[in-house]
Motif scaffolding. Structure first.
Motif, PDB file in Angstrom:
ATOM      1  N   GLY A 248      11.596   1.970  -7.621  1.00 58.19           N
ATOM      2  CA  GLY A 248      10.400   1.564  -8.344  1.00 58.19           C
ATOM      3  C   GLY A 248       9.231   2.491  -8.071  1.00 58.19           C
ATOM      4  O   GLY A 248       8.387   2.727  -8.945  1.00 58.19           O
ATOM      5  N   ALA A 249       9.180   3.032  -6.863  1.00 58.62           N
ATOM      6  CA  ALA A 249       8.070   3.901  -6.492  1.00 58.62           C
ATOM      7  C   ALA A 249       8.245   5.341  -6.975  1.00 58.62           C
ATOM      8  O   ALA A 249       7.255   6.006  -7.304  1.00 58.62           O
ATOM      9  CB  ALA A 249       7.889   3.894  -4.982  1.00 58.62           C
ATOM     10  N   VAL A 250       9.488   5.849  -7.024  1.00 58.63           N
ATOM     11  CA  VAL A 250       9.691   7.272  -7.361  1.00 58.63           C
ATOM     12  C   VAL A 250      10.232   7.502  -8.764  1.00 58.63           C
ATOM     13  O   VAL A 250      10.371   8.648  -9.193  1.00 58.63           O
ATOM     14  CB  VAL A 250      10.655   7.956  -6.349  1.00 58.63           C
ATOM     15  N   GLN A 251      10.508   6.432  -9.507  1.00 57.72           N
ATOM     16  CA  GLN A 251      11.219   6.590 -10.778  1.00 57.72           C
ATOM     17  C   GLN A 251      10.493   7.472 -11.791  1.00 57.72           C
ATOM     18  O   GLN A 251      11.127   8.087 -12.658  1.00 57.72           O
ATOM     19  CB  GLN A 251      11.504   5.222 -11.395  1.00 57.72           C
ATOM     20  N   HIS A 252       9.160   7.541 -11.706  1.00 56.74           N
ATOM     21  CA  HIS A 252       8.421   8.340 -12.679  1.00 56.74           C
ATOM     22  C   HIS A 252       8.163   9.768 -12.197  1.00 56.74           C
ATOM     23  O   HIS A 252       7.465  10.532 -12.870  1.00 56.74           O
ATOM     24  CB  HIS A 252       7.098   7.652 -13.018  1.00 56.74           C
ATOM     25  N   ALA A 253       8.729  10.114 -11.046  1.00 55.55           N
ATOM     26  CA  ALA A 253       8.618  11.501 -10.582  1.00 55.55           C
ATOM     27  C   ALA A 253       9.458  12.396 -11.485  1.00 55.55           C
ATOM     28  O   ALA A 253      10.470  11.967 -12.054  1.00 55.55           O
ATOM     29  CB  ALA A 253       9.102  11.616  -9.138  1.00 55.55           C
ATOM     30  N   LYS A 254       9.031  13.630 -11.621  1.00 58.69           N
ATOM     31  CA  LYS A 254       9.817  14.566 -12.430  1.00 58.69           C
ATOM     32  C   LYS A 254      11.174  14.819 -11.788  1.00 58.69           C
ATOM     33  O   LYS A 254      12.185  14.989 -12.476  1.00 58.69           O
ATOM     34  CB  LYS A 254       9.053  15.880 -12.593  1.00 58.69           C
ATOM     35  N   HIS A 255      11.193  14.808 -10.444  1.00 65.05           N
ATOM     36  CA  HIS A 255      12.445  15.006  -9.703  1.00 65.05           C
ATOM     37  C   HIS A 255      12.530  13.929  -8.624  1.00 65.05           C
ATOM     38  O   HIS A 255      12.163  14.165  -7.466  1.00 65.05           O
ATOM     39  CB  HIS A 255      12.495  16.393  -9.070  1.00 65.05           C
ATOM     40  N   PRO A 256      13.029  12.738  -8.939  1.00 68.87           N
ATOM     41  CA  PRO A 256      13.062  11.645  -7.958  1.00 68.87           C
ATOM     42  C   PRO A 256      14.280  11.710  -7.036  1.00 68.87           C
ATOM     43  O   PRO A 256      15.362  12.140  -7.439  1.00 68.87           O
ATOM     44  CB  PRO A 256      13.121  10.397  -8.838  1.00 68.87           C
ATOM     45  N   ARG A 257      14.090  11.299  -5.791  1.00 72.08           N
ATOM     46  CA  ARG A 257      15.194  11.205  -4.844  1.00 72.08           C
ATOM     47  C   ARG A 257      15.083   9.878  -4.093  1.00 72.08           C
ATOM     48  O   ARG A 257      13.985   9.454  -3.738  1.00 72.08           O
ATOM     49  CB  ARG A 257      15.162  12.360  -3.837  1.00 72.08           C
TER      50      ARG A 257
ATOM     51  N   GLY B  89       0.817  -1.207   0.000  1.00 72.18           N
ATOM     52  CA  GLY B  89       0.000   0.000   0.000  1.00 72.18           C
ATOM     53  C   GLY B  89       0.850   1.257   0.000  1.00 72.18           C
ATOM     54  O   GLY B  89       0.541   2.226  -0.699  1.00 72.18           O
ATOM     55  N   ASP B  90       1.931   1.238   0.785  1.00 74.17           N
ATOM     56  CA  ASP B  90       2.817   2.400   0.828  1.00 74.17           C
ATOM     57  C   ASP B  90       3.544   2.565  -0.509  1.00 74.17           C
ATOM     58  O   ASP B  90       3.734   3.685  -0.992  1.00 74.17           O
ATOM     59  CB  ASP B  90       3.835   2.254   1.971  1.00 74.17           C
ATOM     60  N   PHE B  91       3.954   1.457  -1.103  1.00 75.33           N
ATOM     61  CA  PHE B  91       4.619   1.505  -2.411  1.00 75.33           C
ATOM     62  C   PHE B  91       3.703   2.165  -3.438  1.00 75.33           C
ATOM     63  O   PHE B  91       4.115   3.064  -4.184  1.00 75.33           O
ATOM     64  CB  PHE B  91       4.976   0.094  -2.862  1.00 75.33           C
ATOM     65  N   ALA B  92       2.440   1.731  -3.486  1.00 72.76           N
ATOM     66  CA  ALA B  92       1.494   2.268  -4.456  1.00 72.76           C
ATOM     67  C   ALA B  92       1.220   3.746  -4.193  1.00 72.76           C
ATOM     68  O   ALA B  92       1.095   4.543  -5.137  1.00 72.76           O
ATOM     69  CB  ALA B  92       0.196   1.468  -4.406  1.00 72.76           C
ATOM     70  N   ALA B  93       1.126   4.124  -2.925  1.00 74.19           N
ATOM     71  CA  ALA B  93       0.858   5.519  -2.585  1.00 74.19           C
ATOM     72  C   ALA B  93       2.010   6.422  -3.014  1.00 74.19           C
ATOM     73  O   ALA B  93       1.795   7.521  -3.543  1.00 74.19           O
ATOM     74  CB  ALA B  93       0.616   5.659  -1.086  1.00 74.19           C
ATOM     75  N   VAL B  94       3.252   5.973  -2.805  1.00 81.11           N
ATOM     76  CA  VAL B  94       4.413   6.761  -3.227  1.00 81.11           C
ATOM     77  C   VAL B  94       4.421   6.892  -4.755  1.00 81.11           C
ATOM     78  O   VAL B  94       4.719   7.964  -5.299  1.00 81.11           O
ATOM     79  CB  VAL B  94       5.724   6.126  -2.728  1.00 81.11           C
TER      80      VAL B  94
END
Length: 516
Positions: free
Chosen positions: A86-95, A53-58
């Protein structure tokens, strides 16, 4: 040294670790949008390895944020880092934010590792995270209780491995401002490559010193502050975003630093976090408490009327408390409602607006005027929580002198309506007994709180309950002009949150042990 301070908000991760403050994905996305409007530089959206659930939310938060960097927390294990990426890779600015403890007490009793092994784990984790993104943060958990020279050695190794931010946490809220400032100065002076990274601080409030420690650290050279809205977080909470930002904003003669925070968005963000988490803000809380700009003493009132600066060091408008003259009532239409919600930061779909409009009209028939707090309650309860297992469909109570309190309850679940009735010591107790029997909950009620959303005899009653079932603790919240109905809604909401925690188990503290 730059006078810019980066604001790293961890409301969605550390703030969510407050007992009972678990949020679903839709609630996290709503808060994330508000945090971005607030102007936070980085938001830590969660701990992706903690649960699916946390993975999907991120993932969902990463997909919507365009300006703020989105960070995922990870221990120094490849599996955690894989999950975080895997959770943040599609963010415009991932950390990627990876951490390991550095204090001797943690090494000996929790990690069962020696100092060399911790340095190796930190370096390997940073290098591995760096293979995914250039923006990598490393935290030395319990840094304030770590050996100073060893802490500098770990930071030096992490920076050499590619960390662009190194974080010095006061994990257990043990530090004193002067002491913490000296530690920051020592790290700045004794970490040879510290100029290649931003030094961050993450302070907890166990001694009530989180804000003071953070400001002292900034004066000593730290340039990232890790904070939460309303100061929520595990145990006594975290450094309060609004306190740090407004201290710098109000006292630039002494705290000559700046942030990108839009201060007018502080109060709306505070209200939204309170609404969604169900964690009340104490009335005398600095900046965002109900009494923060209230004046009752005659001398104070006289002074404020003559010149607000006599007793107010900040204008209420600066933190988003300006009054809106548009009055919403039973004659208001969809366009007025949509426009007012947009001004409050809620952009709803046509379907969501239609659903909310029905609830708004129902409330407007019971109240003369519908205010912002009422609308936020409708949004947070009626729009954000769409995956609940149970919802209150019907409630009738019978109570009075010489009458044994009885409640008849209808609960909607999976499209069906279940009916039940029970006795109790009072109408609320009877309603709770009925709901407990119908849902089969074995939870214990730790707290029951009643308050009014606004002033006036027609104010909506707000009820919060804290429930515990095994190791899970959940907060439930209900709002209604009828306090008994609000109580039943709160209890049902708390049970739904326990159901969510049961289906999305979170890694416990004892499991946070380095494996690799």
């Amino acid at each position: 040294m730059s006078d810019r301070v980066y604001i790293f908000d961890t409301t969605l991760r550390d703030g969510e670790q407050s007992p009972g403050a678990t949020m679903n994905a839709k609630e996290k996305v709503r808060i994330a949008s508000r945090l971005e409007a607030l102007g936070v530089d980085i938001m830590e959206a969660g701990f992706p390895a903690a649960s699916e659930g946390d993975f999907a939310a991120v993932q969902d938060v990463a997909a919507v944020c365009q300006k703020s960097s989105v960070a995922g927390l990870a221990r120094t294990s490849k599996s955690d880092i894989d999950k975080a990426w895997g959770a943040v890779q599609h963010a415009k600015h991932p950390r990627i934010h990876t951490f390991i403890a550095t204090s001797d007490i943690h090494l000996e009793h929790k990690l069962k590792m020696n100092r060399e092994q911790v340095v190796e784990a930190a370096v390997n984790a940073v290098k591995y995270a760096k293979s995914f993104t250039d923006d990598v943060e490393f935290s030395a958990e319990d840094g304030s209780r770590s050996d100073r020279d060893y802490l500098c050695r770990v930071f030096e190794a992490a920076i050499a491995a590619g960390a662009t931010t190194v974080n010095l946490p006061d994990t257990v809220g043990y530090a004193i401002p002067h002491e913490f400032a000296e530690l920051v100065k020592y790290v700045m002076d004794h970490t040879p490559n510290i100029h290649q990274a931003i030094l961050s601080v993450h302070c907890h409030n166990d001694l009530g010193l989180a804000t003071s420690n953070t400001l002292a650290a900034i004066q000593a050279g730290a340039r990232q502050a890790e904070v939460t809205v309303n100061g929520i977080g595990e145990r006594a909470g975290n450094t309060s975003l609004e306190e740090v930002v407004m201290a710098m904003h109000t006292r630039p003669n002494y705290l000559d630093f700046h942030t990108n925070i839009v201060t007018e968005q502080i109060h709306p963000a505070s209200r939204l976090v309170r609404m969604i988490t169900g964690i009340m803000v104490q009335p005398n809380k600095a900046i965002v408490g109900a009494n923060a700009f209230a004046h009752e003493a005659g001398i104070h009132q006289d002074g404020v009327l003559k010149n607000p600066m006599t007793y107010e060091i900040m204008r209420p408008e600066t933190v988003g408390l300006s009054k809106n003259n548009m009055v919403l009532g039973k004659h208001s239409g969809r366009h007025a409602l949509r426009s007012h919600l947009a001004d409050m930061g809620y952009v709803l779909s046509d379907e969501e607006l239609q659903d909310l409009f029905i609830k708004f009209k129902d409330l407007a028939d019971k109240k003369k005027h519908v205010v912002d707090e009422d609308l936020e309650a409708l949004v947070s309860i009626g729009i954000l929580r769409t995956s609940d297992k149970y919802s209150l469909d019907y409630l009738h109570v019978s109570a009075g002198t010489g009458v044994k309190p009885t409640a008849t309850v209808g609960l909607k679940t999976n499209g069906d309506v279940l009916m039940g009735a029970e006795f109790g010591n009072g109408p609320i107790d009877a309603a709770f007994n009925t709901i407990a029997k119908m849902t089969g909950t074995t939870s214990e009620m730790l707290r029951f709180t009643v308050s009014a959303l606004t002033g006036g005899t027609d104010a909506q009653g707000e009820v919060t309950v804290r429930l515990q079932e095994g190791k899970n603790i959940a907060l439930g919240r209900g709002v209604d002009p009828d306090i008994i109905t609000a109580s039943a809604k709160a209890y049902v909401n708390g049970i739904n949150r326990l159901e969510y925690l049961r289906d999305n188990p979170v890694i416990s503290d004892k499991d946070v042990v380095e494996k690799e």
